[in-house]
Motif scaffolding. Structure first.
Motif, mmCIF file in Angstrom:
data_model
loop_
_atom_site.group_PDB
_atom_site.id
_atom_site.type_symbol
_atom_site.label_atom_id
_atom_site.label_comp_id
_atom_site.label_asym_id
_atom_site.label_seq_id
_atom_site.Cartn_x
_atom_site.Cartn_y
_atom_site.Cartn_z
ATOM 1 N N LEU A 80 0.833 -1.202 0.000
ATOM 2 C CA LEU A 80 0.000 0.000 0.000
ATOM 3 C C LEU A 80 0.867 1.251 0.000
ATOM 4 C CD1 LEU A 80 -2.541 -1.163 2.725
ATOM 5 C CD2 LEU A 80 -2.857 -1.242 0.234
ATOM 6 N N GLN A 81 0.251 2.382 -0.310
ATOM 7 C CA GLN A 81 0.972 3.642 -0.327
ATOM 8 C C GLN A 81 0.124 4.739 0.315
ATOM 9 O OE1 GLN A 81 2.008 4.473 -4.411
ATOM 10 N NE2 GLN A 81 3.704 3.001 -4.439
ATOM 11 N N GLY A 82 0.826 5.785 0.751
ATOM 12 C CA GLY A 82 0.158 6.993 1.225
ATOM 13 C C GLY A 82 -0.809 6.741 2.364
ATOM 14 N N GLU A 83 -1.974 7.384 2.285
ATOM 15 C CA GLU A 83 -2.955 7.325 3.358
ATOM 16 C C GLU A 83 -3.511 5.922 3.558
ATOM 17 O OE1 GLU A 83 -3.805 9.571 5.590
ATOM 18 O OE2 GLU A 83 -2.265 10.865 4.732
ATOM 19 N N ALA A 84 -3.590 5.132 2.495
ATOM 20 C CA ALA A 84 -4.101 3.765 2.630
ATOM 21 C C ALA A 84 -3.164 2.931 3.497
ATOM 22 C CB ALA A 84 -4.257 3.125 1.246
ATOM 23 N N ARG A 85 -1.872 3.124 3.311
ATOM 24 C CA ARG A 85 -0.889 2.395 4.122
ATOM 25 C C ARG A 85 -0.990 2.822 5.592
ATOM 26 N NH1 ARG A 85 4.652 0.098 3.771
ATOM 27 N NH2 ARG A 85 5.901 1.002 5.476
ATOM 28 N N ILE A 86 -1.082 4.120 5.825
ATOM 29 C CA ILE A 86 -1.173 4.614 7.207
ATOM 30 C C ILE A 86 -2.467 4.142 7.859
ATOM 31 C CG2 ILE A 86 -1.444 6.710 8.590
ATOM 32 C CD1 ILE A 86 0.557 8.075 6.745
ATOM 33 N N ALA A 87 -3.579 4.180 7.129
ATOM 34 C CA ALA A 87 -4.853 3.719 7.693
ATOM 35 C C ALA A 87 -4.777 2.244 8.049
ATOM 36 C CB ALA A 87 -5.984 3.965 6.697
ATOM 37 N N HIS A 88 -4.114 1.458 7.221
ATOM 38 C CA HIS A 88 -3.930 0.023 7.474
ATOM 39 C C HIS A 88 -3.166 -0.182 8.783
ATOM 40 C CE1 HIS A 88 -3.194 -4.219 6.589
ATOM 41 N NE2 HIS A 88 -1.895 -4.010 6.701
ATOM 42 N N GLN A 89 -2.152 0.617 9.017
ATOM 43 C CA GLN A 89 -1.351 0.517 10.245
ATOM 44 C C GLN A 89 -2.149 0.978 11.466
ATOM 45 O OE1 GLN A 89 2.024 2.944 9.268
ATOM 46 N NE2 GLN A 89 2.818 1.514 7.727
ATOM 47 N N ARG A 90 -2.874 2.081 11.313
ATOM 48 C CA ARG A 90 -3.613 2.632 12.443
ATOM 49 C C ARG A 90 -4.706 1.675 12.903
ATOM 50 N NH1 ARG A 90 -3.576 9.148 12.203
ATOM 51 N NH2 ARG A 90 -4.920 8.847 14.010
ATOM 52 N N THR A 91 -5.346 0.990 11.976
ATOM 53 C CA THR A 91 -6.381 0.026 12.353
ATOM 54 C C THR A 91 -5.801 -1.087 13.212
ATOM 55 O OG1 THR A 91 -7.676 0.480 10.365
ATOM 56 C CG2 THR A 91 -8.055 -1.632 11.471
ATOM 57 N N GLN A 92 -4.662 -1.626 12.809
ATOM 58 C CA GLN A 92 -4.017 -2.683 13.595
ATOM 59 C C GLN A 92 -3.593 -2.174 14.969
ATOM 60 O OE1 GLN A 92 -1.078 -5.257 11.321
ATOM 61 N NE2 GLN A 92 -1.435 -3.595 9.847
ATOM 62 N N LEU A 93 -3.072 -0.944 14.982
ATOM 63 C CA LEU A 93 -2.605 -0.375 16.246
ATOM 64 C C LEU A 93 -3.751 -0.236 17.239
ATOM 65 C CD1 LEU A 93 -0.557 0.986 18.069
ATOM 66 C CD2 LEU A 93 -0.867 3.094 16.755
ATOM 67 N N ARG A 94 -4.877 0.303 16.789
ATOM 68 C CA ARG A 94 -6.028 0.477 17.682
ATOM 69 C C ARG A 94 -6.551 -0.881 18.163
ATOM 70 N NH1 ARG A 94 -9.834 4.533 19.452
ATOM 71 N NH2 ARG A 94 -8.235 5.918 18.618
ATOM 72 N N GLN A 95 -6.638 -1.849 17.268
ATOM 73 C CA GLN A 95 -7.109 -3.179 17.660
ATOM 74 C C GLN A 95 -6.141 -3.826 18.651
ATOM 75 O OE1 GLN A 95 -7.490 -5.066 13.828
ATOM 76 N NE2 GLN A 95 -9.589 -4.340 13.519
ATOM 77 N N GLY A 96 -4.846 -3.651 18.412
ATOM 78 C CA GLY A 96 -3.862 -4.234 19.317
ATOM 79 C C GLY A 96 -3.905 -3.621 20.702
ATOM 80 N N LEU A 97 -4.026 -2.302 20.775
ATOM 81 C CA LEU A 97 -4.121 -1.632 22.066
ATOM 82 C C LEU A 97 -5.394 -2.039 22.803
ATOM 83 C CD1 LEU A 97 -2.873 1.929 21.056
ATOM 84 C CD2 LEU A 97 -1.722 0.368 22.646
ATOM 85 N N ASP A 98 -6.512 -2.106 22.085
ATOM 86 C CA ASP A 98 -7.771 -2.511 22.710
ATOM 87 C C ASP A 98 -7.660 -3.920 23.288
ATOM 88 O OD1 ASP A 98 -9.159 -0.172 22.280
ATOM 89 O OD2 ASP A 98 -10.073 -0.847 20.401
ATOM 90 N N ALA A 99 -7.095 -4.855 22.523
ATOM 91 C CA ALA A 99 -6.984 -6.238 22.977
ATOM 92 C C ALA A 99 -6.053 -6.343 24.162
ATOM 93 C CB ALA A 99 -6.494 -7.125 21.828
ATOM 94 N N PHE A 100 -4.966 -5.602 24.125
ATOM 95 C CA PHE A 100 -4.008 -5.657 25.232
ATOM 96 C C PHE A 100 -4.609 -5.062 26.496
ATOM 97 C CE2 PHE A 100 -0.208 -4.494 27.627
ATOM 98 C CZ PHE A 100 0.521 -5.662 27.517
ATOM 99 N N TRP A 101 -5.295 -3.928 26.351
ATOM 100 C CA TRP A 101 -5.841 -3.250 27.534
ATOM 101 C C TRP A 101 -7.025 -4.012 28.113
ATOM 102 C CZ3 TRP A 101 -2.747 -0.467 29.948
ATOM 103 C CH2 TRP A 101 -3.157 0.390 30.963
ATOM 104 N N ALA A 102 -7.679 -4.823 27.280
ATOM 105 C CA ALA A 102 -8.819 -5.602 27.762
ATOM 106 C C ALA A 102 -8.400 -6.647 28.791
ATOM 107 C CB ALA A 102 -9.511 -6.295 26.587
ATOM 108 N N MET A 103 -7.110 -6.962 28.875
ATOM 109 C CA MET A 103 -6.644 -7.915 29.892
ATOM 110 C C MET A 103 -6.716 -7.322 31.296
ATOM 111 S SD MET A 103 -3.467 -10.065 28.294
ATOM 112 C CE MET A 103 -2.352 -8.667 28.155
ATOM 113 N N ASP A 104 -6.849 -5.992 31.400
ATOM 114 C CA ASP A 104 -7.045 -5.327 32.693
ATOM 115 C C ASP A 104 -5.934 -5.692 33.676
ATOM 116 O OD1 ASP A 104 -8.310 -3.683 34.527
ATOM 117 O OD2 ASP A 104 -9.566 -5.300 35.315
#
Length: 265
Positions: A191-215
């Motif tokens: 991917l390039q440009g904004e599509a590449r960044i959006a792809h990364q940001r989606t994974q980052l948000r999902q990863g943080l949510d899953a990690f923080w859900a362990m409380d």
């Protein structure tokens, strides 16, 4: 003595990160007894003051597995403390980093615990308290089965907090070195440009949510923002990662403090 008046603790305050860890040691004569008193706005500050007294009497806490406490039947309490001794730390957070990406004992005790791991970790937290430290962090690894590890992780954080020690975890945005835990597994090389960044940001948000859900109760996340010690990505992508992490922290309950970890290439 129950009838002793409170000490003048000066500007020590339970609401301030520096002075809440401060203490006063004072002495007074009550009849034929010389009495030392340690006061602080917090239990942690009192503990620091008591370990200060132990240090003045010769105790040394060299290493979690190596302490030296003199045995002297004739020992007397140190002094004088008139005028009182007042102490507060120069900085609010005094923490050690355990570099568990390398095969050090802490790697097992923290993430792949043998039967005696809790005893070693409790001794480590006592050692931090005795040396008036109040924090530690370690590198999380991708090899850890998080579901199976969660109960141990919560015990580690609870046991550290019981000793007044705050806990941080080093996790990576996309660092793939030495089995480090990373939040972005696929940078989107096709991917390039904004599509590449959006792809990364989606994974980052999902990863943080899953990690923080362990409380786990973690106090801070230390975010690595290279891809290895020697490589990185475009500045715009790294800034997008920071923005996404900050936006995420603004939406969760009891968010961790976010720190940036720069392993200088």
């Amino acid at each position: 003595p129950k009838d002793a008046a409170p000490l003048d603790r000066g500007d020590l305050s339970p609401d301030d990160a520096w002075t809440s860890q401060g203490y006063v040691i004072a002495e007074a004569i009550h009849g034929d007894r010389r009495v030392l008193r340690v006061e602080s706005p917090t239990a942690q500050g009192v503990a620091f003051g008591l370990y200060d007294l132990a240090d003045r009497m010769g105790a040394r806490w060299f290493h979690p597995e190596d302490a030296w406490v003199p045995v002297d039947p004739a020992a007397q309490l140190p002094g004088p403390f008139d005028p009182p001794v007042r102490s507060s730390p120069a900085v609010a957070l005094r923490a050690y980093h355990q570099h568990t990406q390398h095969p050090v004992p802490m790697s097992d005790w923290l993430m792949d615990p043998p039967d005696d791991a809790k005893a070693h970790l409790s001794a480590y937290f006592r050692w931090l308290l005795r040396n008036r430290q109040n924090g530690f962090q370690w590198h999380m690894l991708s090899t850890v089965d998080l579901a199976a590890w969660r109960d141990h992780g919560r015990w580690v954080v609870d046991e550290a907090h019981r000793h007044g020690v705050r806990v941080g975890l080093s996790v990576a945005f996309a660092d793939k070195q030495q089995n480090g835990f990373r939040l972005i597994a696929d940078l989107g090389d096709a991917l390039q440009g904004e599509a590449r960044i959006a792809h990364q940001r989606t994974q980052l948000r999902q990863g943080l949510d899953a990690f923080w859900a362990m409380d786990l109760g973690i106090d801070w996340l230390n975010l690595l923002f290279a891809t290895t010690e020697m490589t990185t990505v475009a500045d715009a992508e790294v800034l997008a990662w920071f923005d996404e992490a900050a936006d995420w922290a603004a939406t969760v309950a009891n968010p961790p403090t976010l720190w940036a970890h720069l392993h200088i290439p």
